[in-house]
Design a protein around this motif. Sequence first.
Motif, mmCIF file in Angstrom:
data_model
loop_
_atom_site.group_PDB
_atom_site.id
_atom_site.type_symbol
_atom_site.label_atom_id
_atom_site.label_comp_id
_atom_site.label_asym_id
_atom_site.label_seq_id
_atom_site.Cartn_x
_atom_site.Cartn_y
_atom_site.Cartn_z
ATOM 1 N N LYS A 1 0.832 -1.207 0.000
ATOM 2 C CA LYS A 1 0.000 0.000 0.000
ATOM 3 C C LYS A 1 0.870 1.261 0.000
ATOM 4 O O LYS A 1 0.555 2.255 -0.660
ATOM 5 C CB LYS A 1 -0.936 -0.016 1.204
ATOM 6 C CG LYS A 1 -2.039 -1.072 1.094
ATOM 7 C CD LYS A 1 -2.991 -1.011 2.269
ATOM 8 C CE LYS A 1 -4.119 -2.032 2.113
ATOM 9 N NZ LYS A 1 -4.991 -1.746 0.958
ATOM 10 N N PHE A 2 1.970 1.206 0.779
ATOM 11 C CA PHE A 2 2.901 2.340 0.782
ATOM 12 C C PHE A 2 3.504 2.533 -0.608
ATOM 13 O O PHE A 2 3.636 3.672 -1.102
ATOM 14 C CB PHE A 2 3.996 2.089 1.816
ATOM 15 C CG PHE A 2 5.116 3.095 1.779
ATOM 16 C CD1 PHE A 2 4.972 4.339 2.362
ATOM 17 C CD2 PHE A 2 6.318 2.797 1.136
ATOM 18 C CE1 PHE A 2 6.001 5.276 2.326
ATOM 19 C CE2 PHE A 2 7.352 3.723 1.096
ATOM 20 C CZ PHE A 2 7.189 4.968 1.701
ATOM 21 N N LEU A 3 3.878 1.428 -1.247
ATOM 22 C CA LEU A 3 4.458 1.485 -2.584
ATOM 23 C C LEU A 3 3.486 2.099 -3.579
ATOM 24 O O LEU A 3 3.874 2.895 -4.449
ATOM 25 C CB LEU A 3 4.846 0.064 -3.019
ATOM 26 C CG LEU A 3 5.576 -0.100 -4.354
ATOM 27 C CD1 LEU A 3 6.971 0.508 -4.272
ATOM 28 C CD2 LEU A 3 5.674 -1.575 -4.717
ATOM 29 N N GLU A 4 2.214 1.756 -3.448
ATOM 30 C CA GLU A 4 1.203 2.272 -4.374
ATOM 31 C C GLU A 4 1.050 3.779 -4.262
ATOM 32 O O GLU A 4 0.753 4.458 -5.239
ATOM 33 C CB GLU A 4 -0.135 1.574 -4.084
ATOM 34 C CG GLU A 4 -1.242 1.886 -5.090
ATOM 35 C CD GLU A 4 -2.009 3.152 -4.729
ATOM 36 O OE1 GLU A 4 -2.594 3.778 -5.635
ATOM 37 O OE2 GLU A 4 -2.007 3.522 -3.528
ATOM 38 N N ARG A 5 1.311 4.318 -3.069
ATOM 39 C CA ARG A 5 1.156 5.762 -2.869
ATOM 40 C C ARG A 5 2.353 6.559 -3.388
ATOM 41 O O ARG A 5 2.209 7.725 -3.749
ATOM 42 C CB ARG A 5 0.942 6.060 -1.386
ATOM 43 C CG ARG A 5 -0.385 5.545 -0.834
ATOM 44 C CD ARG A 5 -0.693 6.172 0.522
ATOM 45 N NE ARG A 5 0.311 5.835 1.529
ATOM 46 C CZ ARG A 5 0.242 4.760 2.312
ATOM 47 N NH1 ARG A 5 -0.789 3.919 2.204
ATOM 48 N NH2 ARG A 5 1.177 4.516 3.215
ATOM 49 N N HIS A 6 3.540 5.941 -3.436
ATOM 50 C CA HIS A 6 4.747 6.702 -3.795
ATOM 51 C C HIS A 6 5.605 5.966 -4.834
ATOM 52 O O HIS A 6 6.829 5.840 -4.666
ATOM 53 C CB HIS A 6 5.590 6.961 -2.548
ATOM 54 C CG HIS A 6 4.843 7.529 -1.398
ATOM 55 N ND1 HIS A 6 4.440 8.849 -1.345
ATOM 56 C CD2 HIS A 6 4.395 6.950 -0.243
ATOM 57 C CE1 HIS A 6 3.793 9.076 -0.209
ATOM 58 N NE2 HIS A 6 3.747 7.936 0.467
ATOM 59 N N PRO A 7 5.029 5.507 -5.921
ATOM 60 C CA PRO A 7 5.836 4.706 -6.864
ATOM 61 C C PRO A 7 6.939 5.498 -7.553
ATOM 62 O O PRO A 7 8.061 4.999 -7.708
ATOM 63 C CB PRO A 7 4.798 4.210 -7.878
ATOM 64 C CG PRO A 7 3.698 5.223 -7.819
ATOM 65 C CD PRO A 7 3.644 5.665 -6.394
ATOM 66 N N VAL A 8 6.652 6.715 -7.950
ATOM 67 C CA VAL A 8 7.638 7.507 -8.693
ATOM 68 C C VAL A 8 8.810 7.884 -7.787
ATOM 69 O O VAL A 8 9.985 7.793 -8.179
ATOM 70 C CB VAL A 8 6.988 8.764 -9.302
ATOM 71 C CG1 VAL A 8 8.051 9.625 -9.991
ATOM 72 C CG2 VAL A 8 5.905 8.368 -10.295
ATOM 73 N N ILE B 1 12.261 -0.916 -7.520
ATOM 74 C CA ILE B 1 12.224 -0.447 -8.907
ATOM 75 C C ILE B 1 11.146 -1.181 -9.707
ATOM 76 O O ILE B 1 10.257 -0.559 -10.297
ATOM 77 C CB ILE B 1 13.607 -0.623 -9.567
ATOM 78 C CG1 ILE B 1 14.637 0.281 -8.889
ATOM 79 C CG2 ILE B 1 13.518 -0.308 -11.068
ATOM 80 C CD1 ILE B 1 16.045 0.108 -9.411
ATOM 81 N N PHE B 2 11.232 -2.512 -9.736
ATOM 82 C CA PHE B 2 10.272 -3.256 -10.568
ATOM 83 C C PHE B 2 8.860 -3.168 -10.009
ATOM 84 O O PHE B 2 7.893 -2.999 -10.762
ATOM 85 C CB PHE B 2 10.706 -4.710 -10.686
ATOM 86 C CG PHE B 2 9.772 -5.536 -11.528
ATOM 87 C CD1 PHE B 2 9.544 -5.207 -12.855
ATOM 88 C CD2 PHE B 2 9.111 -6.634 -10.996
ATOM 89 C CE1 PHE B 2 8.675 -5.949 -13.641
ATOM 90 C CE2 PHE B 2 8.239 -7.386 -11.771
ATOM 91 C CZ PHE B 2 8.025 -7.041 -13.095
ATOM 92 N N SER B 3 8.727 -3.265 -8.703
ATOM 93 C CA SER B 3 7.379 -3.170 -8.118
ATOM 94 C C SER B 3 6.783 -1.791 -8.341
ATOM 95 O O SER B 3 5.563 -1.653 -8.535
ATOM 96 C CB SER B 3 7.438 -3.503 -6.622
ATOM 97 O OG SER B 3 7.811 -4.855 -6.418
ATOM 98 N N SER B 4 7.608 -0.758 -8.329
ATOM 99 C CA SER B 4 7.110 0.579 -8.651
ATOM 100 C C SER B 4 6.629 0.635 -10.092
ATOM 101 O O SER B 4 5.607 1.272 -10.401
ATOM 102 C CB SER B 4 8.219 1.613 -8.428
ATOM 103 O OG SER B 4 8.577 1.682 -7.065
ATOM 104 N N CYS B 5 7.349 -0.026 -10.970
ATOM 105 C CA CYS B 5 6.927 -0.083 -12.372
ATOM 106 C C CYS B 5 5.590 -0.821 -12.502
ATOM 107 O O CYS B 5 4.748 -0.450 -13.330
ATOM 108 C CB CYS B 5 7.997 -0.773 -13.220
ATOM 109 S SG CYS B 5 9.519 0.188 -13.401
ATOM 110 N N ILE B 6 5.404 -1.850 -11.689
ATOM 111 C CA ILE B 6 4.119 -2.565 -11.708
ATOM 112 C C ILE B 6 2.997 -1.629 -11.266
ATOM 113 O O ILE B 6 1.902 -1.625 -11.852
ATOM 114 C CB ILE B 6 4.185 -3.812 -10.798
ATOM 115 C CG1 ILE B 6 5.134 -4.861 -11.391
ATOM 116 C CG2 ILE B 6 2.791 -4.415 -10.615
ATOM 117 C CD1 ILE B 6 5.294 -6.105 -10.543
#
Length: 852
Positions: free
Chosen positions: A21-28, A402-407
């Motif tokens: 959930k944290f990753l989804e909020r700040h991917p860039v 990196i990759f999960s942010s791209c997802i």
Amino acid sequence: MGDCYVRHEDRIARIFGMYGKFLERHPVKILVISITVNCLLGLGMLRLEVESGAERLYTPVNSQASKDRSFLENIYPSSSEFYAHKETADFAEVLILTKDRGNMLTSTFLDDVTSVDEFVRNSISITQSGTVYKFSDVCAKQSSACVVSGDIVLSSEFKQMMLANNITYPEFNQTSISSLFASPSASNGVLTSAIGLKLTYYLRSSYSEQWEKEFVKTIPNAVVNISELAYSYSDALDNELEENIGGDILFYSLTMTFMMTYACIATSRLNGNCIADRSLLGQAGVLAAVLSILSSFGFVSLIGVKFMSIVGVMPFLIIGIGIDDVFILMSGIADAESIEKSSVSDRISFMMRTSGIAITITSITDFLAFSIGASSVFISVRNFCIYTGVAVLFCYINQITIFSSCIVINEKRIKDNRHCVACWTRTKDKESLQMDGKTGCSLYACAGYPPKDRSDVDSPLEKYPKRLIQFVMKYLVLKIAILVIFAIYLGFSIYGVVHLDQGLSLQNLVTEDSFFYKYSMWRENYFRSEVVMSFNVKTTQTYSSSWTQGIIASILTTAKQDKDIDPSFELNWLTAFKQSALYVDTSESAFITALQTFLTNVPLYASDVVIDSSGPSITSSRFYLKTNNIPSTYDQGQMMLRMREVTANSAIPMIVYSPPFIFFEQFVEILPSTLQTVGIAIVVIIIVTILFMPHPTLIIIVGVTLFTILLGVFGFMFFWDISLSSISMIHLVMTVGFSVDFSAHICHAYLAVDADDRATKVDLSLDRSGGPIFNAAFSTLLGVSILGFANSYIFKTFGKMMFLVIFFGLAHSVLLIPTVLSFIGPLKARKVKPDEKAQLERENSKSSSSPI
């Protein structure tokens, strides 16, 4: 136990879900920070230093032989008179064999030998500061003459005895000649035939290295008639090894290209859905792995660990691990609830709770396996494991950042119906575009829709392999056949383990077109492997005493009773002194005074006794014995150990040493070191498995699978002509981590899915992880198959070992483990979800109606 596992998994899954959930909020932000950190760490490669030298890399650190050498070098000073059996020196060596492998005892062959000798002495020269240096200017000398081992055959007496068929063997004129000749035959103490000769030119000059380089360039020009040559010099192996690795850079690019291309194809649906297509996402995963290689090289260089040639295989490993993680993560997001019914945040959270845990298990096991390998006594193993362990850790971090942010970014693109390439453009499904008047290429290049379930994103390479395995699991007779095949596999593996060779043949380190390869093959196949050893008294003793003399004689007699020791050879200054007219033993002082006169008259023994004139006393002395022919590296190591046992039982402190002992150390150290490293790694990996999958049945399955895969790798090394050495030990450490990867994925998937019977659970687990496992394995196999064409033994061995562990791991994870789980797999109390069961039934109906 099932409820216990559920609670334990839920606690771990909750942590990963929160991160999702944290990753989804700040991917860039996470993407930019992670790439920046990787690039900054990569700058550390500016401090990259290279480690080289076969002795340094492939022999144990602080071995007994190296300690003994240091001790003896401090006691026995270098003498101006050079004796090959006493000390090492730079050298150039020529092997001369008859072309037809016929008898060399002819005048014509000796003419060839004379021609080669004159060529080396007179035609090979270097110029330094305007001065020309020939062999006579750079050679090691004895009694003012250059030392050349083998030049006894050029003496007039040898030629006369050859014509008279009366060359005494194994000694001629009180000189041992058994190691000089290729494939010698003797009868009644007379040499009857041989097929060749060895000439060794010893060097001792500040210009030795330059002369050696000129030697290897020029010696092929030597003219011979009925013979052919092989040659080498002191640093040939080290120099050839570096060139060997450098010549295989092409295979880097080919392997990387194939693996990246496969990752692109395997992640593409190939159905013209320009919204759901994931091919660029697959490339992002590979890029994340590549960045981890860059950053790990930089970081390890910054902390002062030196690079060596064998580390060159590490990128293949990391790309393989990275692609494995990519497929697992993409399978996790495909398993999540439809994007039309769920938010991006929930889908990413689901992915991290399932696939995130799965890649964490395998990354931890891989990292710990290499961390344990970093404690090895071999520098080559240690440095390789440090580089690779750090790269595995960084690869994992890059995959979940990196990759999960791209997802996440890709999921938001899909949510907004944006094109997979022109992501700034929103697009529609085929029917809507047709209503807008679009036709032909526009429909194929632009039409798309968000995926409703994983069937909309699974590529043919993900779909059909797992369907085949699901089909096999439906029939008892096929499962029994699998168990029978694995029983046969175990039989072959055990046979191979029993017959596995130990030791590293030097010719295997270079290419077959290298001059050193031919030289090493000739040395191994035609020439006797004899070792001259010194038995050294370490402390001051009273040598005039009959007790001291008796102890020394007893030690040498005991040693010569060994099956591998030549009883006819002994260089003993004490015996020679006692047989001389100068011998006095009335007192130690008189003994030493007479001995000094004797050593002056007989310089052969002058450097074998260390006399402290202030005493006077003899602080150390040495005696020499020689082995018989010992071609086996294992037997060489065992002989060394037995001789050490002889000196260890001496009443006076003694050590036995020979320069080849430095390399013999690996022959006795490699097996216990490998077993210890692999054993500890197995225990640690099982502990990690317990933490993440605390079910006794699954733990046993993973543990047994790990053992049988390693057994197969060890065993099939024999069939693929790979010996147990420091190089293969590196790959064995690697296989420990890789052996558990696929089995952990399938076992974790089995426990993660919900069903009320084993057949459904196996079906669901194969549906979730079968495709990713197959694609990760196939992409790696595709990449390493290219290494079969490499010149480097290191790359070839790596390719073979990787093929074994990946192939066996794949077979265990998609065939053996599902079969076992279908019989004894644990069941949870919870029921399968209706929508999941319905989806599975739809998949099965598609499978039965579609060609496999």
